[in-house]
Design a protein around this motif. Structure first.
Motif, short mmCIF file in Angstrom:
data_model
loop_
_atom_site.label_atom_id
_atom_site.label_comp_id
_atom_site.label_asym_id
_atom_site.label_seq_id
_atom_site.Cartn_x
_atom_site.Cartn_y
_atom_site.Cartn_z
N SER A 20 0.84 -1.20 0.00
CA SER A 20 0.00 0.00 0.00
C SER A 20 0.87 1.25 0.00
O SER A 20 2.09 1.19 0.22
CB SER A 20 -0.89 0.00 1.24
N GLU A 49 2.69 1.71 3.29
CA GLU A 49 3.85 0.82 3.44
C GLU A 49 5.01 1.27 2.57
O GLU A 49 6.18 1.16 2.97
CB GLU A 49 3.44 -0.63 3.12
N GLN A 105 4.91 3.55 11.02
CA GLN A 105 4.91 2.12 11.38
C GLN A 105 3.73 1.81 12.30
O GLN A 105 3.05 0.79 12.14
CB GLN A 105 6.23 1.77 12.08
N VAL A 146 0.58 1.70 10.20
CA VAL A 146 0.51 0.44 9.43
C VAL A 146 0.08 -0.71 10.34
O VAL A 146 -0.80 -1.51 10.00
CB VAL A 146 1.87 0.13 8.76
N THR A 147 0.70 -0.79 11.53
CA THR A 147 0.39 -1.87 12.48
C THR A 147 -1.06 -1.79 12.91
O THR A 147 -1.75 -2.82 12.97
CB THR A 147 1.32 -1.77 13.72
N ARG A 151 -3.56 -0.54 11.33
CA ARG A 151 -4.44 -0.95 10.22
C ARG A 151 -4.50 -2.47 10.12
O ARG A 151 -5.56 -3.06 9.94
CB ARG A 151 -3.94 -0.35 8.91
N GLN A 152 -3.32 -3.13 10.30
CA GLN A 152 -3.28 -4.59 10.23
C GLN A 152 -4.06 -5.21 11.40
O GLN A 152 -4.82 -6.17 11.22
CB GLN A 152 -1.83 -5.07 10.26
N VAL A 153 -3.87 -4.63 12.60
CA VAL A 153 -4.56 -5.15 13.79
C VAL A 153 -6.07 -4.99 13.63
O VAL A 153 -6.85 -5.89 13.96
CB VAL A 153 -4.06 -4.43 15.07
N THR A 154 -6.49 -3.84 13.10
CA THR A 154 -7.92 -3.59 12.90
C THR A 154 -8.51 -4.65 11.96
O THR A 154 -9.59 -5.19 12.22
CB THR A 154 -8.15 -2.18 12.32
N GLY A 155 -7.79 -4.96 10.88
CA GLY A 155 -8.25 -5.99 9.95
C GLY A 155 -8.35 -7.35 10.62
O GLY A 155 -9.33 -8.08 10.45
N SER A 156 -7.34 -7.70 11.41
CA SER A 156 -7.34 -8.99 12.11
C SER A 156 -8.48 -9.07 13.11
O SER A 156 -9.16 -10.09 13.23
CB SER A 156 -6.01 -9.19 12.85
#
Length: 197
Positions: free
Chosen positions: A2, A5, A80, A83-84, A86-91
Motif C-alpha cells: 500500500s 507501506e 509504522q 501500518v500496524t 491498520r493490520q490489527v484492525t483488519g485482524s
C-alpha cells in the motif's frame, strides 16, 4: 504494497542513508583532525588552520545529518504505528466475524450436557482409582515383608563392612498397612459395581 507501506519503506531507507553519510562525515572529521595535528607539529600553522576549519565543517555536517536522520526515524515510527494499527484492525474484524459464527453454531444446552457428563465420568474415575490404589497398596504390603527387608539390609551391611545391627534394632518398626478394612473394601466394591452397571 500500500501507499502507507511504501512511504514507510522510503522513510527507513532515507534514514539509513543519512546515518551512513553521517558516519562518513565522522571519519572525514577524524582524518582532518589527524592532518591538523601533523601540520601543527611541522610548524605549518596556516595549513593547520585550514584542516581545523575542515574538521569543524565535517563535525557540523555529521551533526546535521544525524539530526535529520533522527527526525525521519521519528516520522517512520509514527507511520509504522499507523501500518500496524491498520493490520490489527483488519485482524480484529476477522476475529469478531469468526466469534459471531461460532456463537451462532454453539448450542448451549449441548455444551452444558457434555460438561455434566464430563463431571460424572471424572467422579467415576476417581472412585475406580481409589479402589485400585487400595488394592495395590495391599498387594505391595504382602509382597515385601519386613523380615525380608531387614535381611537384605543386613546382607548389604555385611558386604559394605558396616555395622547395621544396632541401627536396625533401634529403628522403630514401620507400621505396615495391610490394605483396606473389610468394611471399606465392601463399600468400594459396591461403588465399582454401580459404575460398571
Amino acid at each position: 504494497m500500500s501507499g502507507l507501506e511504501k512511504a514507510l519503506f522510503n522513510l527507513k531507507f532515507t534514514a539509513k542513508q543519512l546515518n551512513r553519510q553521517a558516519a562518513k562525515a565522522g571519519k572525514d572529521e577524524t582524518a582532518e583532525k589527524s592532518k591538523l595535528e601533523k601540520a601543527m607539529k611541522a610548524g605549518h600553522n596556516d595549513i593547520a588552520r585550514i584542516y581545523a576549519q575542515n574538521a569543524i565543517r565535517k563535525q557540523n555536517e555529521k551533526l546535521n545529518l544525524l539530526r535529520l536522520a533522527s527526525r525521519i526515524d521519528a516520522v517512520s515510527s509514527r507511520v509504522q504505528t499507523a501500518v500496524t494499527m491498520r493490520q490489527v484492525t483488519g485482524s480484529m474484524a476477522n476475529v469478531v466475524r469468526g466469534m459471531d459464527s461460532a456463537m451462532k453454531a454453539m448450542d448451549l444446552e449441548k455444551v452444558s450436557a457434555v460438561m455434566d457428563k464430563f463431571e460424572e465420568q471424572f467422579e467415576n474415575l476417581d472412585v475406580a482409582t481409589e479402589y485400585y490404589e487400595n488394592a495395590s497398596s495391599s498387594a505391595t504390603a504382602v509382597g515385601t515383608p519386613q523380615e525380608d527387608v531387614d535381611r537384605l539390609m543386613a546382607q548389604a551391611a555385611d558386604k559394605a563392612g558396616v555395622e547395621l545391627g544396632e541401627d536396625l534394632q533401634a529403628a522403630p518398626q514401620a507400621k505396615i498397612k495391610t490394605g483396606p478394612t473389610e468394611q471399606e473394601e465392601d463399600g468400594l466394591n459396591e461403588r465399582l459395581r454401580a459404575l460398571r452397571n
